[in-house]
Scaffold this active site. Structure first.
Site, PDB file in Angstrom:
ATOM      1  N   HIS A  75      -4.089  -3.544  -9.393  1.00 22.29           N
ATOM      2  CA  HIS A  75      -2.752  -4.147  -9.451  1.00 22.29           C
ATOM      3  C   HIS A  75      -2.734  -5.498  -8.746  1.00 22.29           C
ATOM      4  O   HIS A  75      -3.334  -5.662  -7.694  1.00 22.29           O
ATOM      5  CB  HIS A  75      -1.722  -3.225  -8.784  1.00 22.29           C
ATOM      6  CG  HIS A  75      -1.246  -2.119  -9.678  1.00 22.29           C
ATOM      7  ND1 HIS A  75      -0.084  -1.423  -9.471  1.00 22.29           N
ATOM      8  CD2 HIS A  75      -1.778  -1.606 -10.819  1.00 22.29           C
ATOM      9  CE1 HIS A  75       0.078  -0.525 -10.431  1.00 22.29           C
ATOM     10  NE2 HIS A  75      -0.941  -0.607 -11.248  1.00 22.29           N
ATOM     11  N   TYR A 203       9.226  -0.626  -4.790  1.00 23.44           N
ATOM     12  CA  TYR A 203       9.766  -0.102  -3.524  1.00 23.44           C
ATOM     13  C   TYR A 203      11.232  -0.507  -3.489  1.00 23.44           C
ATOM     14  O   TYR A 203      11.538  -1.711  -3.511  1.00 23.44           O
ATOM     15  CB  TYR A 203       9.048  -0.720  -2.321  1.00 23.44           C
ATOM     16  CG  TYR A 203       7.597  -0.310  -2.164  1.00 23.44           C
ATOM     17  CD1 TYR A 203       6.585  -0.926  -2.899  1.00 23.44           C
ATOM     18  CD2 TYR A 203       7.229   0.675  -1.253  1.00 23.44           C
ATOM     19  CE1 TYR A 203       5.250  -0.562  -2.733  1.00 23.44           C
ATOM     20  CE2 TYR A 203       5.897   1.039  -1.077  1.00 23.44           C
ATOM     21  CZ  TYR A 203       4.915   0.422  -1.821  1.00 23.44           C
ATOM     22  OH  TYR A 203       3.601   0.781  -1.658  1.00 23.44           O
ATOM     23  N   PRO A 295       4.444   6.533   5.252  1.00 22.09           N
ATOM     24  CA  PRO A 295       3.713   6.143   4.045  1.00 22.09           C
ATOM     25  C   PRO A 295       4.160   4.836   3.372  1.00 22.09           C
ATOM     26  O   PRO A 295       3.493   4.367   2.450  1.00 22.09           O
ATOM     27  CB  PRO A 295       3.944   7.327   3.104  1.00 22.09           C
ATOM     28  CG  PRO A 295       5.175   7.995   3.597  1.00 22.09           C
ATOM     29  CD  PRO A 295       5.222   7.769   5.062  1.00 22.09           C
ATOM     30  N   LYS A 299      -0.737   2.927   3.836  1.00 21.37           N
ATOM     31  CA  LYS A 299      -1.828   2.587   4.749  1.00 21.37           C
ATOM     32  C   LYS A 299      -2.657   3.750   5.289  1.00 21.37           C
ATOM     33  O   LYS A 299      -3.765   3.541   5.776  1.00 21.37           O
ATOM     34  CB  LYS A 299      -1.263   1.812   5.954  1.00 21.37           C
ATOM     35  CG  LYS A 299      -0.785   0.434   5.609  1.00 21.37           C
ATOM     36  CD  LYS A 299      -1.953  -0.491   5.363  1.00 21.37           C
ATOM     37  CE  LYS A 299      -1.595  -1.651   4.488  1.00 21.37           C
ATOM     38  NZ  LYS A 299      -2.380  -1.790   3.301  1.00 21.37           N
ATOM     39  N   TYR A 387      -0.444  -5.785   3.069  1.00 16.76           N
ATOM     40  CA  TYR A 387      -0.484  -4.784   2.005  1.00 16.76           C
ATOM     41  C   TYR A 387      -1.901  -4.653   1.423  1.00 16.76           C
ATOM     42  O   TYR A 387      -2.369  -3.539   1.169  1.00 16.76           O
ATOM     43  CB  TYR A 387       0.518  -5.144   0.906  1.00 16.76           C
ATOM     44  CG  TYR A 387       0.802  -4.005  -0.049  1.00 16.76           C
ATOM     45  CD1 TYR A 387       1.658  -2.966   0.315  1.00 16.76           C
ATOM     46  CD2 TYR A 387       0.218  -3.956  -1.310  1.00 16.76           C
ATOM     47  CE1 TYR A 387       1.922  -1.914  -0.543  1.00 16.76           C
ATOM     48  CE2 TYR A 387       0.476  -2.903  -2.182  1.00 16.76           C
ATOM     49  CZ  TYR A 387       1.333  -1.893  -1.797  1.00 16.76           C
ATOM     50  OH  TYR A 387       1.586  -0.843  -2.651  1.00 16.76           O
TER      51      TYR A 387
HETATM   52  P1  FAD Z   1      -6.542  14.761   5.890  1.00 18.87           P
HETATM   53  O1  FAD Z   1      -6.471  14.262   4.504  1.00 18.87           O
HETATM   54  O2  FAD Z   1      -5.327  15.358   6.509  1.00 18.87           O
HETATM   55  O3  FAD Z   1      -7.730  15.811   5.960  1.00 18.87           O
HETATM   56  C1  FAD Z   1      -7.932  16.639   7.092  1.00 18.87           C
HETATM   57  C2  FAD Z   1      -8.722  17.880   6.703  1.00 18.87           C
HETATM   58  O4  FAD Z   1      -8.915  18.665   7.877  1.00 18.87           O
HETATM   59  C3  FAD Z   1      -7.979  18.766   5.716  1.00 18.87           C
HETATM   60  O5  FAD Z   1      -8.824  19.127   4.649  1.00 18.87           O
HETATM   61  C4  FAD Z   1      -7.552  19.988   6.538  1.00 18.87           C
HETATM   62  O6  FAD Z   1      -7.546  21.178   5.780  1.00 18.87           O
HETATM   63  C5  FAD Z   1      -8.631  20.027   7.612  1.00 18.87           C
HETATM   64  N1  FAD Z   1      -8.211  20.671   8.852  1.00 18.87           N
HETATM   65  C6  FAD Z   1      -6.990  20.638   9.443  1.00 18.87           C
HETATM   66  N2  FAD Z   1      -7.003  21.355  10.571  1.00 18.87           N
HETATM   67  C7  FAD Z   1      -8.252  21.850  10.713  1.00 18.87           C
HETATM   68  C8  FAD Z   1      -8.874  22.668  11.683  1.00 18.87           C
HETATM   69  N3  FAD Z   1      -8.233  23.120  12.739  1.00 18.87           N
HETATM   70  N4  FAD Z   1     -10.166  22.974  11.494  1.00 18.87           N
HETATM   71  C9  FAD Z   1     -10.836  22.530  10.413  1.00 18.87           C
HETATM   72  N5  FAD Z   1     -10.312  21.752   9.462  1.00 18.87           N
HETATM   73  C10 FAD Z   1      -9.024  21.421   9.616  1.00 18.87           C
HETATM   74  N6  FAD Z   1      -2.177   6.709   2.554  1.00 18.87           N
HETATM   75  C11 FAD Z   1      -2.518   5.568   1.920  1.00 18.87           C
HETATM   76  O7  FAD Z   1      -3.458   4.878   2.355  1.00 18.87           O
HETATM   77  N7  FAD Z   1      -1.893   5.139   0.767  1.00 18.87           N
HETATM   78  C12 FAD Z   1      -0.867   5.843   0.253  1.00 18.87           C
HETATM   79  O8  FAD Z   1      -0.373   5.461  -0.804  1.00 18.87           O
HETATM   80  C13 FAD Z   1      -0.429   7.047   0.949  1.00 18.87           C
HETATM   81  N8  FAD Z   1       0.569   7.787   0.479  1.00 18.87           N
HETATM   82  C14 FAD Z   1       0.865   8.975   1.085  1.00 18.87           C
HETATM   83  C15 FAD Z   1       1.887   9.719   0.548  1.00 18.87           C
HETATM   84  C16 FAD Z   1       2.223  10.932   1.134  1.00 18.87           C
HETATM   85  C17 FAD Z   1       3.360  11.718   0.537  1.00 18.87           C
HETATM   86  C18 FAD Z   1       1.490  11.424   2.268  1.00 18.87           C
HETATM   87  C19 FAD Z   1       1.821  12.758   2.894  1.00 18.87           C
HETATM   88  C20 FAD Z   1       0.464  10.681   2.793  1.00 18.87           C
HETATM   89  C21 FAD Z   1       0.150   9.453   2.225  1.00 18.87           C
HETATM   90  N9  FAD Z   1      -0.868   8.662   2.727  1.00 18.87           N
HETATM   91  C22 FAD Z   1      -1.172   7.468   2.112  1.00 18.87           C
HETATM   92  C23 FAD Z   1      -1.628   9.092   3.897  1.00 18.87           C
HETATM   93  C24 FAD Z   1      -2.992   9.733   3.549  1.00 18.87           C
HETATM   94  O9  FAD Z   1      -2.805  10.765   2.632  1.00 18.87           O
HETATM   95  C25 FAD Z   1      -3.681  10.247   4.826  1.00 18.87           C
HETATM   96  O10 FAD Z   1      -3.703   9.202   5.764  1.00 18.87           O
HETATM   97  C26 FAD Z   1      -5.116  10.748   4.554  1.00 18.87           C
HETATM   98  O11 FAD Z   1      -5.085  11.990   3.909  1.00 18.87           O
HETATM   99  C27 FAD Z   1      -5.931  10.883   5.842  1.00 18.87           C
HETATM  100  O12 FAD Z   1      -7.173  11.463   5.567  1.00 18.87           O
HETATM  101  P2  FAD Z   1      -7.934  12.357   6.636  1.00 18.87           P
HETATM  102  O13 FAD Z   1      -9.212  12.781   5.973  1.00 18.87           O
HETATM  103  O14 FAD Z   1      -8.011  11.632   7.914  1.00 18.87           O
HETATM  104  O15 FAD Z   1      -6.979  13.601   6.891  1.00 18.87           O
HETATM  105  C1  DHB Z   2       2.059   6.023  -3.135  1.00 19.84           C
HETATM  106  C2  DHB Z   2       2.356   6.413  -1.857  1.00 19.84           C
HETATM  107  C3  DHB Z   2       2.762   5.469  -0.948  1.00 19.84           C
HETATM  108  O1  DHB Z   2       3.041   5.821   0.309  1.00 19.84           O
HETATM  109  C4  DHB Z   2       2.865   4.126  -1.291  1.00 19.84           C
HETATM  110  O2  DHB Z   2       3.270   3.234  -0.373  1.00 19.84           O
HETATM  111  C5  DHB Z   2       2.544   3.751  -2.554  1.00 19.84           C
HETATM  112  C6  DHB Z   2       2.135   4.702  -3.482  1.00 19.84           C
HETATM  113  C7  DHB Z   2       1.648   7.046  -4.127  1.00 19.84           C
HETATM  114  O3  DHB Z   2       1.561   8.225  -3.780  1.00 19.84           O
HETATM  115  O4  DHB Z   2       1.397   6.680  -5.281  1.00 19.84           O
END
Ligand code: FAD
Ligand code: DHB
Length: 394
Positions: A75, A203, A295, A299, A387
């Site tokens: 994009h 947004y 979110p 980021k 961004y």
């Molecule tokens: P997680 O994805 O949370 O993975 C952690 C893992 O650890 C999981 O598999 C879990 O099961 C496991 N775990 C938990 N506790 C334990 C334990 N005690 N022992 C062993 N394993 C455990 N980010 C963006 O950059 N862009 C976006 O557009 C965006 N949109 C989002 C939209 C939503 C609705 C949400 C909720 C989040 C969004 N995020 C976005 C954030 C992004 O999803 C997270 O920052 C990302 O998942 C972080 O990855 P991680 O691997 O650090 O943690």
């Molecule tokens: C999505 C999530 C976000 O938090 C964002 O800023 C943009 C896109 C998504 O899930 O597509």
């Protein structure tokens, strides 16, 4: 009790843990991943959708970018709508860079498949996962699986287990400082098998609350609306969701909206959170285990990927060059960037949401932020620069 050994034991099989494991494998360093969830549950989570180009490069470098380039959507910009006034942020023109719209779910599925194919041991559905002896030079991760206790002995533990994980808890409270802001609302997200309402993300700030139009492909859309924290998904029928979204994005966009039955619906709370330091002894925190951003700036996943790039570089220096300078500086290097990204995510969230406690003054400030961005190329560029992702300073 059963014993296992590896060089780096990774707690958490989300994008952070999986990417670290992949990068280490590529450099000939062994790892074992332990997650408390089943593979099915992990692969069913719908989360992030936007990758900075630095994240795209990191995935390419790790050799896991093929599907992303095939299915992802590059994009050039996105729209901001404030009370029906639309302003496009031309990210490409302002920064020379693009972002990639690609689902975290797809990325996770591919990383798990790849790691397993390459023979990595991923322990799913582990219970009572706990890093122990992390101050010593033989740290371990202990867990129970099907009634049997297991200990994995390693050189380093990577705590990649998200906000609710166990790794951060292994840092004594006298050492750990946390900083937190909880926002008084959540995001209700809906996934639908319909073409997106627009080619780019929208947004929208509206007096009824924030809304976001995003996508996963040309035929699958992802939409969000701000909702009270007390709401549950049962409060939101599909019809109620579409009616609310239509009101918030304005008549022009609503007229093009393709609605349908939701294939996923969930509510996520919004939070800003930072844990300092990100290293304790031989335990390193990365991704959501160390920090959460609301979110709105897209980021969270990107910040997780940048932590992993820094940790990977530090581990390579240790294993290949016997140089621990980067491991020693890991927390400091990460946190500098983390706080800048926290600032941007807080700023975007504060500008675009309805806060129950905001008076007329704060509402005028929100409008003034928008007008400033519309009227100033410098302000638009600053937003675009954040961004697409700030440079990784290592
Ligand atoms: P997680 O994805 O949370 O993975 C952690 C893992 O650890 C999981 O598999 C879990 O099961 C496991 N775990 C938990 N506790 C334990 C334990 N005690 N022992 C062993 N394993 C455990 N980010 C963006 O950059 N862009 C976006 O557009 C965006 N949109 C989002 C939209 C939503 C609705 C949400 C909720 C989040 C969004 N995020 C976005 C954030 C992004 O999803 C997270 O920052 C990302 O998942 C972080 O990855 P991680 O691997 O650090 O943690
Ligand atoms: C999505 C999530 C976000 O938090 C964002 O800023 C943009 C896109 C998504 O899930 O597509």
């Amino acid at each position: 009790m059963k014993l296992k050994k590896t060089q780096v034991c990774i707690v958490g099989s989300g994008p952070s843990g999986l990417l670290l494991s992949q990068l280490l494998h590529n450099a000939g360093i062994s790892s074992i991943i332990v997650d408390r969830q089943s593979r099915e549950r992990i692969q069913a989570r719908v989360r992030a959708g936007v990758l900075e180009w630095g994240s795209v490069d990191a995935l390419d470098e790790a050799g896991v970018g093929r599907r992303m380039h095939r299915d992802g959507l590059p994009h050039d910009g996105f729209d901001l709508i404030f009370d029906d006034d639309l302003h496009r942020i031309d990210v490409k023109a302002l920064t020379g860079k693009q972002v990639m719209v690609y689902g975290q779910t797809e990325l996770t599925i591919e990383l798990i498949a790849r790691r397993l194919e390459q023979g990595c041991e991923i322990i799913f559905s582990a219970q009572d996962v706990q890093p122990i002896d992390v101050e010593s030079d033989r740290p371990k991760v202990r867990y129970t699986k099907i009634g049997e206790m297991v200990e994995i002995e390693c050189d380093y533990v990577a705590g990649c287990d998200g906000f609710h994980g166990a790794a951060r808890q292994a840092i004594p409270s006298r050492v750990l400082k946390t900083f937190e802001r909880i926002y008084p609302f959540g995001w209700l997200g809906v996934l639908v098998e319909q073409p997106p309402v627009s080619d780019e993300l929208i947004y929208a700030s509206h007096e009824r609350g924030f809304a976001l139009c995003s996508m996963r492909s040309q035929t699958r859309s992802r939409y969000y609306v701000q909702c009270p924290l007390s709401d549950t998904v049962e409060d939101w029928s599909d019809q109620r969701f579409w009616d609310e979204l239509a009101l918030r994005v304005g008549a022009d966009v609503a007229g093009k909206l393709r609605t349908g039955d939701s294939i996923e619906k969930s509510i996520a709370p919004l939070r800003s959170f930072v844990a300092e330091p990100m290293r304790y002894g031989n335990l390193f925190l990365a991704g959501d285990a160390a920090h959460i951003v609301p979110p709105t700036g897209a980021k969270g996943l990107n910040l997780a990927i940048s932590d992993i790039r820094i940790l990977w570089r530090a581990l390579i220096e240790h294993y290949k060059k016997a140089n621990d300078t980067w491991l020693d500086r890991y927390s400091e290097i990460c946190l500098k960037r983390v706080w800048k990204v926290e600032r941007f995510s807080w700023f975007m969230s504060t500008m675009l949401h309805q806060f129950p406690e905001f008076s007329g003054f704060e509402k005028r400030m929100q409008r003034a932020e928008f007008d400033h961005i519309v009227g100033s190329e410098t302000a638009s560029r600053s937003l675009a620069e954040n961004y697409v992702g700030l440079p990784l300073e290592m």
